[in-house]
Design a protein around this motif. Structure first.
Motif, PDB file in Angstrom:
ATOM      1  N   ASP A 152      -1.318 -31.232   2.251  1.00  0.00           N
ATOM      2  CA  ASP A 152      -1.195 -31.628   0.844  1.00  0.00           C
ATOM      3  C   ASP A 152       0.283 -31.915   0.564  1.00  0.00           C
ATOM      4  OD1 ASP A 152      -0.975 -31.734  -1.923  1.00  0.00           O
ATOM      5  OD2 ASP A 152      -1.851 -29.757  -2.276  1.00  0.00           O
TER       6      ASP A 152
ATOM      7  N   SER B   5       0.766 -31.574  -4.303  1.00  0.00           N
ATOM      8  CA  SER B   5       0.948 -30.379  -5.132  1.00  0.00           C
ATOM      9  C   SER B   5       2.399 -29.902  -5.101  1.00  0.00           C
ATOM     10  CB  SER B   5       0.040 -29.250  -4.643  1.00  0.00           C
ATOM     11  OG  SER B   5      -1.312 -29.636  -4.771  1.00  0.00           O
ATOM     12  N   THR B   6       2.842 -29.327  -6.205  1.00  0.00           N
ATOM     13  CA  THR B   6       4.220 -28.845  -6.299  1.00  0.00           C
ATOM     14  C   THR B   6       4.327 -27.333  -6.217  1.00  0.00           C
ATOM     15  OG1 THR B   6       4.091 -28.815  -8.720  1.00  0.00           O
ATOM     16  CG2 THR B   6       4.957 -30.831  -7.672  1.00  0.00           C
ATOM     17  N   ARG B   7       3.167 -26.627  -6.297  1.00  0.00           N
ATOM     18  CA  ARG B   7       3.180 -25.165  -6.216  1.00  0.00           C
ATOM     19  C   ARG B   7       1.978 -24.679  -5.414  1.00  0.00           C
ATOM     20  NH1 ARG B   7       6.786 -22.588  -9.375  1.00  0.00           N
ATOM     21  NH2 ARG B   7       7.834 -23.846 -10.910  1.00  0.00           N
TER      22      ARG B   7
ATOM     23  N   ASN C  43      -0.379 -21.914  -7.606  1.00  0.00           N
ATOM     24  CA  ASN C  43       0.141 -22.145  -8.954  1.00  0.00           C
ATOM     25  C   ASN C  43       1.367 -21.284  -9.260  1.00  0.00           C
ATOM     26  OD1 ASN C  43      -0.072 -23.773 -11.167  1.00  0.00           O
ATOM     27  ND2 ASN C  43      -1.380 -22.378 -12.304  1.00  0.00           N
TER      28      ASN C  43
ATOM     29  N   TYR D 276      -3.131 -26.404   4.518  1.00  0.00           N
ATOM     30  CA  TYR D 276      -4.181 -25.435   4.220  1.00  0.00           C
ATOM     31  C   TYR D 276      -4.950 -25.157   5.503  1.00  0.00           C
ATOM     32  CZ  TYR D 276      -3.209 -26.611  -0.601  1.00  0.00           C
ATOM     33  OH  TYR D 276      -2.595 -26.811  -1.811  1.00  0.00           O
TER      34      TYR D 276
ATOM     35  N   ASP E  26      -6.978 -26.972  -1.720  1.00  0.00           N
ATOM     36  CA  ASP E  26      -6.770 -27.410  -3.090  1.00  0.00           C
ATOM     37  C   ASP E  26      -7.604 -28.663  -3.365  1.00  0.00           C
ATOM     38  OD1 ASP E  26      -4.801 -26.894  -5.488  1.00  0.00           O
ATOM     39  OD2 ASP E  26      -4.928 -29.074  -5.229  1.00  0.00           O
ATOM     40  N   SER E  27      -7.930 -28.888  -4.616  1.00  0.00           N
ATOM     41  CA  SER E  27      -8.764 -30.039  -4.991  1.00  0.00           C
ATOM     42  C   SER E  27      -8.129 -31.378  -4.627  1.00  0.00           C
ATOM     43  CB  SER E  27      -9.083 -29.988  -6.483  1.00  0.00           C
ATOM     44  OG  SER E  27      -7.900 -30.027  -7.246  1.00  0.00           O
ATOM     45  N   VAL E  28      -6.831 -31.397  -4.381  1.00  0.00           N
ATOM     46  CA  VAL E  28      -6.138 -32.640  -4.009  1.00  0.00           C
ATOM     47  C   VAL E  28      -6.721 -33.223  -2.721  1.00  0.00           C
ATOM     48  CG1 VAL E  28      -3.900 -33.565  -3.266  1.00  0.00           C
ATOM     49  CG2 VAL E  28      -4.014 -31.993  -5.182  1.00  0.00           C
TER      50      VAL E  28
ATOM     51  N   ASN F 236      -4.448 -22.938  -7.779  1.00  0.00           N
ATOM     52  CA  ASN F 236      -4.297 -24.195  -8.490  1.00  0.00           C
ATOM     53  C   ASN F 236      -5.548 -25.037  -8.604  1.00  0.00           C
ATOM     54  OD1 ASN F 236      -2.193 -25.227  -9.884  1.00  0.00           O
ATOM     55  ND2 ASN F 236      -1.499 -26.577  -8.260  1.00  0.00           N
TER      56      ASN F 236
END
Length: 87
Positions: free
Chosen positions: A18, A21-23, A26, A36, A53-55, A83
């Motif tokens: 990923d 995402s930035t965190r 979260n 991941y 993550d959903s990304v 997140n």
């Protein structure tokens, strides 16, 4: 398109990278992306260890679907939340 990697005869890596995402969870800043690590166990019972993550949900779900071959998933083990995990 699935991209699972066989680890043993019954274990597959189904995670992903990923870079959006930035965190992490979260909370923890990630400036260069994150990997991941999620695994699929294919034995008498089926299991997924951790999700993503959903990304990168679509690739992850394609991996799980491909490895299930139409069977039901028996277990999901979740070690991290945050997140917007996909499951």
């Amino acid at each position: 398109m699935h991209n699972e990697q066989k680890v043993t005869d019954h274990i597959y890596w189904i995670g992903g990278n990923d870079f959006v995402s930035t965190r992490f969870e979260n909370l923890i800043p990630i400036s260069r992306g994150i990997s991941y690590n999620s695994y699929f166990i294919d034995d008498e019972k089926t299991a997924v260890l951790d999700t993503v993550d959903s990304v990168i949900r679509d690739v992850f779900m394609d991996n799980v679907s491909h490895l299930l071959h139409g069977r039901q998933l028996d277990y999901i083990v979740i070690n991290h939340t945050g997140n917007g995990g996909c499951l």
